[in-house]
Design a protein around this motif. Structure first.
Motif, PDB file in Angstrom:
ATOM      1  N   TYR A  27       2.263   8.472   5.640  1.00 10.82           N
ATOM      2  CA  TYR A  27       2.837   7.132   5.551  1.00 10.82           C
ATOM      3  C   TYR A  27       4.342   7.186   5.841  1.00 10.82           C
ATOM      4  CZ  TYR A  27      -1.434   5.435   3.298  1.00 10.82           C
ATOM      5  OH  TYR A  27      -2.722   5.061   3.035  1.00 10.82           O
ATOM      6  N   VAL A  87       0.843  -1.185   0.000  1.00  8.85           N
ATOM      7  CA  VAL A  87       0.000   0.000   0.000  1.00  8.85           C
ATOM      8  C   VAL A  87       0.885   1.244   0.000  1.00  8.85           C
ATOM      9  CG1 VAL A  87      -1.779   1.253   1.274  1.00  8.85           C
ATOM     10  CG2 VAL A  87      -1.827  -1.245   1.213  1.00  8.85           C
ATOM     11  N   GLU A  88       1.955   1.187   0.805  1.00  6.65           N
ATOM     12  CA  GLU A  88       2.940   2.289   0.827  1.00  6.65           C
ATOM     13  C   GLU A  88       3.406   2.605  -0.593  1.00  6.65           C
ATOM     14  OE1 GLU A  88       4.936   4.316   2.697  1.00  6.65           O
ATOM     15  OE2 GLU A  88       4.190   3.819   4.682  1.00  6.65           O
ATOM     16  N   ARG A 102       1.198   9.724  -5.072  1.00 11.17           N
ATOM     17  CA  ARG A 102       1.490  11.044  -4.523  1.00 11.17           C
ATOM     18  C   ARG A 102       2.743  11.674  -5.123  1.00 11.17           C
ATOM     19  NH1 ARG A 102       0.855  13.798   1.242  1.00 11.17           N
ATOM     20  NH2 ARG A 102       2.068  15.643   0.709  1.00 11.17           N
ATOM     21  N   TYR A 103       3.754  10.852  -5.360  1.00 15.56           N
ATOM     22  CA  TYR A 103       5.058  11.410  -5.719  1.00 15.56           C
ATOM     23  C   TYR A 103       5.523  11.100  -7.135  1.00 15.56           C
ATOM     24  CZ  TYR A 103       5.547  12.172  -0.664  1.00 15.56           C
ATOM     25  OH  TYR A 103       5.363  12.577   0.622  1.00 15.56           O
ATOM     26  N   ARG A 143       0.669   4.074  -2.873  1.00 15.90           N
ATOM     27  CA  ARG A 143       0.341   5.424  -2.422  1.00 15.90           C
ATOM     28  C   ARG A 143       1.466   6.396  -2.823  1.00 15.90           C
ATOM     29  NH1 ARG A 143       1.778   8.908   0.840  1.00 15.90           N
ATOM     30  NH2 ARG A 143       0.576  10.347   2.057  1.00 15.90           N
ATOM     31  N   ALA A 144       2.722   5.949  -2.680  1.00 14.27           N
ATOM     32  CA  ALA A 144       3.850   6.816  -3.036  1.00 14.27           C
ATOM     33  C   ALA A 144       3.824   7.123  -4.535  1.00 14.27           C
ATOM     34  CB  ALA A 144       5.165   6.165  -2.639  1.00 14.27           C
ATOM     35  N   ALA A 152       6.690   6.582   3.757  1.00 25.24           N
ATOM     36  CA  ALA A 152       7.335   7.294   2.649  1.00 25.24           C
ATOM     37  C   ALA A 152       7.333   8.803   2.909  1.00 25.24           C
ATOM     38  CB  ALA A 152       6.626   6.977   1.343  1.00 25.24           C
TER      39      ALA A 152
END
Ligand code: B12
Lengths: 226, 225
Positions: free
Chosen positions: B58, A122-123, A130-131, A126-127, B60
């Motif tokens: 998170y 999930v990290e 977002r990034y 999500r990264a 990150a």
């Protein structure tokens, strides 16, 4: 004796198999995996669950010390019993009677870890969102700087084949190698059946968990048999 | 606090990498003192920490905050400032994550904060065994040894490290500070360290206080702003 289990969702497959194999059908209160990202919140949540039990003799905690998440818990209405182990990784990888040494450079996976709502998968997604791809690579290079392997632990409680392609995908994206290793659920089975010997922290009703219970400080104080 | 200062904190909080760097540069050019800038960035970092605790952010994002912090330190005006101060380092710290643990986000933040506060830091990395801590302390003769760890069993490891300094008769040559989320006063006493911190700012505060004591007796007290 009235028993209830409070368990981390991460261990659901393993605990369910342990119950099947031991024939113990204690009621289980499942606590979301997310809490393991924050030991203080985990402690607060577990205390709430412990305090709300009625007419129970033993509360079995399917948890390790979990970054001291269990330290400070009060056995308000029942005895608390927890495996004397660092966390759920050491719980499923250790062997009875042997000192467990965590492999370095390795991030561990089980189906339960992979399914957590804040899992490393999930990290990653999500990264990306977002990034973007480039920054995500930078972030994961830092996050996993000291890691070379993902290890999928085959605890016997799920089919590792179901997790392989997802794990391989992340390994590829992060430049790590995926390996599979055999794990065990003996600790959870023993949590259900006893005996509660030196493998367990036993906190009698009225007392609190302190770090010595996990054998991390003053080893000699660490166990009492019920 | 003026508008730009507030905006900088906001950009850090929202992890807008480019905006933080641009605005920091601008503020420095307008004459802001580097340590003031760091205070602002630090406030933003604290907010990131809170958002992480409230589960909005998170892992990150924690790392992104660390990267932003590091790049602010690397801005020309910042490095120039610290270079001028180079001969005025207020103290030397040997730092590492202890054996068995390879978590290093917290250690790196602590290191950055130390450097920003004019400490010279020798970073030994992660999974550092006690023999290496001992050897490097002999080699670098630091004022302070910093031990980092997040795993519960690092308590034992940290104690072993302090013990080896005792056994070899060099314990009183160095102040020892241990850091990590799981540490408490009681555990710190068990480890035998001189002090502990659960966050980087208070860790730095402790180190500065020690250096005030040490430096007072050795040389004039350096005004580190
Ligand atoms: C981020 C994280 C990771 C990242 C690490 C990335 C990296 N490069 O470090 C990743 C995802 C890679 C990771 C991996 C693992 N992790 Co991890 N991780 C965490 C998490 C969520 C946050 C830790 C963190 O970085 N916090 C943010 C920093 C800023 O805080 P901090 O470390 O406390 O540092 C601050 C202060 O303490 C202080 N400080 C730090 N050092 C020092 C030193 C000095 C001298 C001073 C004065 C101050 C100081 O300053 C910092 C800033 O204020 C924690 C849970 C938690 N909330 O603690 C779990 C946690 C530590 N991890 C845990 C586990 C189980 C693992 C894994 C085993 C999981 C797995 N499935 O394999 C692996 C490790 C594998 C291995 N072989 O060892 C457990 C540990 C349980 C235990 N045994 O004690 C925790 C507690 C989560 C849990 N309950 O399950 N993890």
């Amino acid at each position: 004796m009235n028993e209830v289990v409070i368990a981390c969702q991460t261990l659901s497959d393993e605990l369910e198999l342990a119950m099947q194999e031991t024939g113990c059908r204690f009621p289980v209160i499942w606590v979301e995996s997310d809490y393991h990202n924050d030991p203080s919140q985990l402690r607060t949540k577990l205390q709430e669950e412990i305090d709300s039990q009625r007419n129970i003799d033993n509360i079995l905690l399917a948890y390790g010390c979990c970054g001291n998440g269990l330290v400070g818990l009060r056995a308000t209405g029942a005895n608390l019993i927890a495996p004397r182990t660092e966390d759920c990784i050491s719980m499923v990888l250790s062997q009875p009677g042997e000192k467990f040494e965590r492999l370095k450079q390795t991030y561990f996976l089980t189906k339960g870890w992979m399914e957590g709502s804040k899992s490393i998968f999930v990290e990653y997604d999500r990264a990306l969102k977002r990034y973007g791809e480039q920054r995500t690579k930078r972030l994961f290079d830092v996050m996993l700087k000291h890691y070379n392997y993902f290890m999928l632990i085959d605890t016997g409680a799920y089919n590792p084949a179901d997790c392989l392609s997802k794990a391989e995908g992340l390994a590829r994206n992060t430049g790590l190698k995926l390996v599979v290793a055999k794990g065990d659920i003996w600790f959870l089975k023993k949590l259900l059946t006893g005996p509660y010997d030196q493998d367990f922290c036993v906190i009698p009703k009225g007392e609190s968990v302190n770090i010595s219970h996990f054998g991390l400080v003053q080893k000699e104080l660490s166990h009492q048999v019920l | 606090m003026n508008k730009k200062e507030q905006l900088l904190i906001k950009h850090v909080e929202q992890l807008n990498e480019e905006e933080v760097l641009k605005l920091s540069d601008e503020l420095l050019k307008e004459g802001m003192a580097p340590l003031r800038l760091l205070d602002l960035v630090n406030e933003g970092m604290n907010r990131v920490g809170k958002l992480y605790e409230s589960k909005d952010y998170y892992i990150a994002d924690l790392i992104m905050a660390g990267l932003i912090f590091k790049q602010v330190l690397e801005l020309d005006k910042m490095t120039a400032h610290f270079r001028v101060k180079h001969n005025n380092k207020i103290g030397k710290v040997v730092l590492g994550t202890v054996t068995g643990d390879i978590h290093d986000i917290g250690k790196d933040i602590f290191r950055g904060m130390l450097e920003a506060n004019c400490f010279e830091v020798v970073d030994l990395g992660v999974d550092v065994p006690k023999e290496v801590f001992l050897k490097k302390c002999e080699e670098y003769q630091p004022d302070i040894l910093g031990l980092s760890g997040v795993l519960t069993n690092t308590v034992d490891t940290m104690k072993e490290i302090v013990d080896v300094f005792k056994e070899t008769g060099v314990r009183d040559k160095v102040k020892i500070i241990v850091g990590g989320n799981h540490l408490t006063k009681e555990v710190c006493r068990f480890i035998g360290a001189d002090n502990f911190a659960n966050d980087a700012s208070s860790g730095v505060r402790i180190c500065k206080k020690w250096m005030d004591g040490i430096n007072e007796s050795e040389r004039r007290v350096i005004d580190n702003g």
